[in-house]
Design a protein around this motif. Sequence first.
Motif, PDB file in Angstrom:
ATOM      1  N   TYR A   1      -8.382  12.281 -14.627  1.00 17.30           N
ATOM      2  CA  TYR A   1      -7.169  12.380 -13.818  1.00 17.30           C
ATOM      3  C   TYR A   1      -6.479  13.721 -14.042  1.00 17.30           C
ATOM      4  O   TYR A   1      -6.033  14.382 -13.089  1.00 17.30           O
TER       5      TYR A   1
ATOM      6  N   TYR B   1     -10.888   6.019  -8.815  1.00 14.84           N
ATOM      7  CA  TYR B   1      -9.428   5.872  -8.721  1.00 14.84           C
ATOM      8  C   TYR B   1      -8.717   7.091  -9.308  1.00 14.84           C
ATOM      9  O   TYR B   1      -7.769   7.626  -8.711  1.00 14.84           O
TER      10      TYR B   1
ATOM     11  N   SER C   1      -6.571   9.679  -6.924  1.00 18.06           N
ATOM     12  CA  SER C   1      -5.143   9.691  -7.243  1.00 18.06           C
ATOM     13  C   SER C   1      -4.691  11.070  -7.701  1.00 18.06           C
ATOM     14  O   SER C   1      -3.527  11.445  -7.513  1.00 18.06           O
TER      15      SER C   1
ATOM     16  N   ARG D   1       1.530  12.835  -5.461  1.00 20.15           N
ATOM     17  CA  ARG D   1       2.024  11.601  -4.864  1.00 20.15           C
ATOM     18  C   ARG D   1       1.505  11.444  -3.428  1.00 20.15           C
ATOM     19  O   ARG D   1       2.185  10.870  -2.580  1.00 20.15           O
TER      20      ARG D   1
ATOM     21  N   ILE E   1      -0.866   9.552  -2.625  1.00 15.82           N
ATOM     22  CA  ILE E   1      -0.960   8.109  -2.513  1.00 15.82           C
ATOM     23  C   ILE E   1       0.427   7.558  -2.874  1.00 15.82           C
ATOM     24  O   ILE E   1       0.832   7.605  -4.040  1.00 15.82           O
TER      25      ILE E   1
ATOM     26  N   ASP F   1       0.052   2.404  -4.072  1.00 15.76           N
ATOM     27  CA  ASP F   1      -0.529   2.217  -5.399  1.00 15.76           C
ATOM     28  C   ASP F   1      -0.161   0.845  -5.965  1.00 15.76           C
ATOM     29  O   ASP F   1      -0.965   0.199  -6.640  1.00 15.76           O
TER      30      ASP F   1
END
Length: 529
Positions: A161, A197, A201, A502, A504, A509
């Motif tokens: 991430y 994910y 993200s 942001r 998503i 979420d």
Amino acid sequence: MSVAVESHDLSAEQRSRRSGGREARRAMRAAPLADDIRPVRAGLEGGTFKALGQNDLERIHEAVLTLLETVGFANAIPSCIEALKRVGASYGDDGRIRFPRELVLSTIRNAARNFTLCGQDPRHDMVIQGRRVHYGTAGAAVHLVDVEKREYRESLLQDIYDAARIVDGLDNIHFFQRPMVPRDIPDPLEMDFNTLYACVSGTSKHVGTSFTVRENVAPALQMLYEISGGEENFRARPFVSNSNCFVVPPMKFAEDACGVLEACVEGGIPILLLSAGQAGATAPAAIAGAVVQAVAEVLAGLVYVNALKPGHPAIFGTWPFVSDLRTGAMSGGSAEQALLTSACAQMAQFYDLPGGSAAGMADSKLPDIQSGYEKGITNVMAGLSGLNLVYESAGMHASLLGFCLESLIIDNDMLGQCLRCVRGIEVSDEALSIATISEVCLNGPGHYLGNEQTLRLMQTEYFYPAVADRFSPKEWNEKGKPDLLGKAIAEKRRILAERFPRHIPRTLDDRLRAQFGELIKLPRSGMGG
């Protein structure tokens, strides 16, 4: 005589004019540029470097057709055998699938080309055609490089991430294929789902990912359809592609990966057909032979994909790697790797297929001088060859075993320089500068520092690195003798403290977390709360 020395001889009026030029240049430097006139950008046309001549290309092509027709592939799963036999491949008593040359040639003629790999944000869409060049990440590193401790530790989901959100703000890294394996998630389904994910993200750029087995594709598709606002929307703008190692070199199908390929084609995900033989180990030691095998393997995959769904978007992913034949270790930063990648780019262009191969895979363990020359040479040659998608180009070390967040920031500068080389030199009446030279020499101050052309071109013609050092020794000393790695560490810390994408929305979420429950392992605390 340098400008610095020459300035002692300038009059007060000339010095004033020069100072005015400096102020004008500073003002121009601060002005934002439209994307289409920036000095470097995604999709610049390469192709000026050619490792292979036309006769070489033809001979490789003929060797590929011969291999596919006479050697073929082993270990096909039943659904693969059925699909390939349906379009004209033969299944022999020896258990090998063979491909008649007309089947291969007709597949090439009818395959998808000139398609778009979408981002969640359309600003990041990449048109994959011709010799348009895009740089991105990739890999399956099992370690993160801690440059401050000079240590390698196991890579974690949070690292993926973090890498994605760093890349999200770097102009010269155009797509994000997952570069690490989350070693803190051993379950294959949870690993595949959470890797995806974390990627989608962390960045709104196009994402590449992989799946362990067919069954793991379904929940991922459910998530992607939800993010897109429905299955139809995702199929219209797929912002994720599947990196699929469908082949086990030499010339064998990978059974689990073939199941994944079939599920991804059915679900509307573009496929990176990835052949990754290692020269001298799982591919011929001869560089030309390694290219032949890689091309044959990927073309077999192309027939497979088009047998399942004609015209499905697939990337010609020839990724032959190099071995150090003294030890058998991979040498991804070598000159031979640069040549292999360049040759693969040419073969993709020979077939007019969208091509993706690997460069930038430094053997060096840290972002040091060795890393710099290995990444720079291999990446610029890939770009000059017109490779559409240059995977592994940023952040990678130790021949794909280690990934470094600071190197993303350093490599972003390096890739900007590569892209400027790819862009080349525009030669026009205006660029030849006869009128400008005449004006400066006959009527002007004898230099170009404040010239209208200089001010106009300083942003559109020249690339400026973000963290690399261009100070004079005096300025460098006055600023505390900064070094590149220290600046990259500071920039990494700033980004990770401030940048929490942001794209998503929180409400979406929330729905994902409610729908998938404990399957989502990345805590909100690691995503900015």
